[in-house]
Write a protein that holds these residues in place. Structure first.
Motif, PDB file in Angstrom:
ATOM      1  N   VAL A 147     -32.476 -50.803   2.016  1.00 20.70           N
ATOM      2  CA  VAL A 147     -32.639 -50.710   3.476  1.00 20.70           C
ATOM      3  C   VAL A 147     -33.435 -51.917   3.982  1.00 20.70           C
ATOM      4  O   VAL A 147     -33.075 -52.541   4.986  1.00 20.70           O
ATOM      5  N   ASP A 148     -34.506 -52.234   3.264  1.00 27.39           N
ATOM      6  CA  ASP A 148     -35.315 -53.403   3.651  1.00 27.39           C
ATOM      7  C   ASP A 148     -34.495 -54.684   3.524  1.00 27.39           C
ATOM      8  O   ASP A 148     -34.567 -55.570   4.385  1.00 27.39           O
ATOM      9  N   TRP A 149     -33.726 -54.754   2.421  1.00 27.30           N
ATOM     10  CA  TRP A 149     -32.865 -55.928   2.222  1.00 27.30           C
ATOM     11  C   TRP A 149     -31.878 -56.064   3.368  1.00 27.30           C
ATOM     12  O   TRP A 149     -31.695 -57.151   3.914  1.00 27.30           O
ATOM     13  N   ARG A 150     -31.243 -54.975   3.780  1.00 28.79           N
ATOM     14  CA  ARG A 150     -30.280 -55.002   4.883  1.00 28.79           C
ATOM     15  C   ARG A 150     -30.971 -55.414   6.192  1.00 28.79           C
ATOM     16  O   ARG A 150     -30.441 -56.215   6.958  1.00 28.79           O
ATOM     17  N   ASN A 151     -32.164 -54.888   6.446  1.00 29.55           N
ATOM     18  CA  ASN A 151     -32.915 -55.247   7.658  1.00 29.55           C
ATOM     19  C   ASN A 151     -33.232 -56.748   7.681  1.00 29.55           C
ATOM     20  O   ASN A 151     -33.085 -57.413   8.711  1.00 29.55           O
ATOM     21  N   PHE A 152     -33.701 -57.244   6.536  1.00 30.16           N
ATOM     22  CA  PHE A 152     -33.963 -58.683   6.431  1.00 30.16           C
ATOM     23  C   PHE A 152     -32.690 -59.473   6.700  1.00 30.16           C
ATOM     24  O   PHE A 152     -32.693 -60.447   7.461  1.00 30.16           O
ATOM     25  N   ARG A 153     -31.592 -59.061   6.073  1.00 37.86           N
ATOM     26  CA  ARG A 153     -30.318 -59.769   6.220  1.00 37.86           C
ATOM     27  C   ARG A 153     -29.839 -59.744   7.673  1.00 37.86           C
ATOM     28  O   ARG A 153     -29.371 -60.754   8.195  1.00 37.86           O
ATOM     29  N   GLU A 154     -29.944 -58.599   8.329  1.00 35.50           N
ATOM     30  CA  GLU A 154     -29.547 -58.497   9.742  1.00 35.50           C
ATOM     31  C   GLU A 154     -30.403 -59.410  10.611  1.00 35.50           C
ATOM     32  O   GLU A 154     -29.899 -60.048  11.539  1.00 35.50           O
ATOM     33  N   PHE A 155     -31.695 -59.469  10.297  1.00 34.29           N
ATOM     34  CA  PHE A 155     -32.578 -60.328  11.084  1.00 34.29           C
ATOM     35  C   PHE A 155     -32.219 -61.797  10.868  1.00 34.29           C
ATOM     36  O   PHE A 155     -32.175 -62.580  11.825  1.00 34.29           O
TER      37      PHE A 155
END
Length: 150
Positions: free
Chosen positions: A64-72
């Protein structure tokens, strides 16, 4: 007395046009620098954020954190792309402003050259007139002395 330059109004308008073009060029140059600075800041921010992501990823992170970072990062990339387009537009405005300023400068130089030629012709005309008056005065003096003698 010399005649006024018949194109003085056009010379004045050309000078005003050149000054206005210079001011406008300054404005678009400032805007261009601002757009480039914003792009540099976004690129720096992306670099810092990517480095931070790499540090956090080494320690391990949830998906989830990885996806959030990637989206940002994707949002930053979109902002960078948009800013690159704004930089390109600003650069076009600068080029257009430069061409306009150069055109105005050439126009001003043309009228200024005509004005200088006019002043030069007027000085020559005044010099000829003055010489004619001196010659006439000298001739009258010569004739009057001759009449007295003879």
């Amino acid at each position: 007395m010399s005649k006024p330059f018949p194109l003085q109004i056009l010379l004045d308008l050309a000078r005003e046009g050149s000054d206005a073009a210079a001011v406008q060029l300054g404005v678009v140059n400032g805007h261009d620098r601002e757009m480039q600075q914003r792009l540099r800041l976004l690129l720096e921010y992306r670099g810092e954020y990517t480095a931070r992501l790499a540090r956090v990823a080494q320690a391990g992170m949830h998906s989830v954190d990885w996806r959030n970072f990637r989206e940002f990062i994707d949002k930053i990339d979109a902002a960078i792309e948009q800013q690159r387009e704004l930089v390109a537009t600003a650069r076009c405005q600068v080029e257009t402003g430069q061409r306009h300023w150069h055109t105005q400068q050439r126009r001003l130089k043309s009228f200024d050259t005509l004005s200088q030629r006019h002043r030069s012709a007027e000085r020559k005309s005044e010099a000829r007139q003055e010489q004619k008056e001196q010659d006439d005065f000298a001739l009258k003096g010569f004739l009057s002395r001759r009449m007295m003698m003879g």
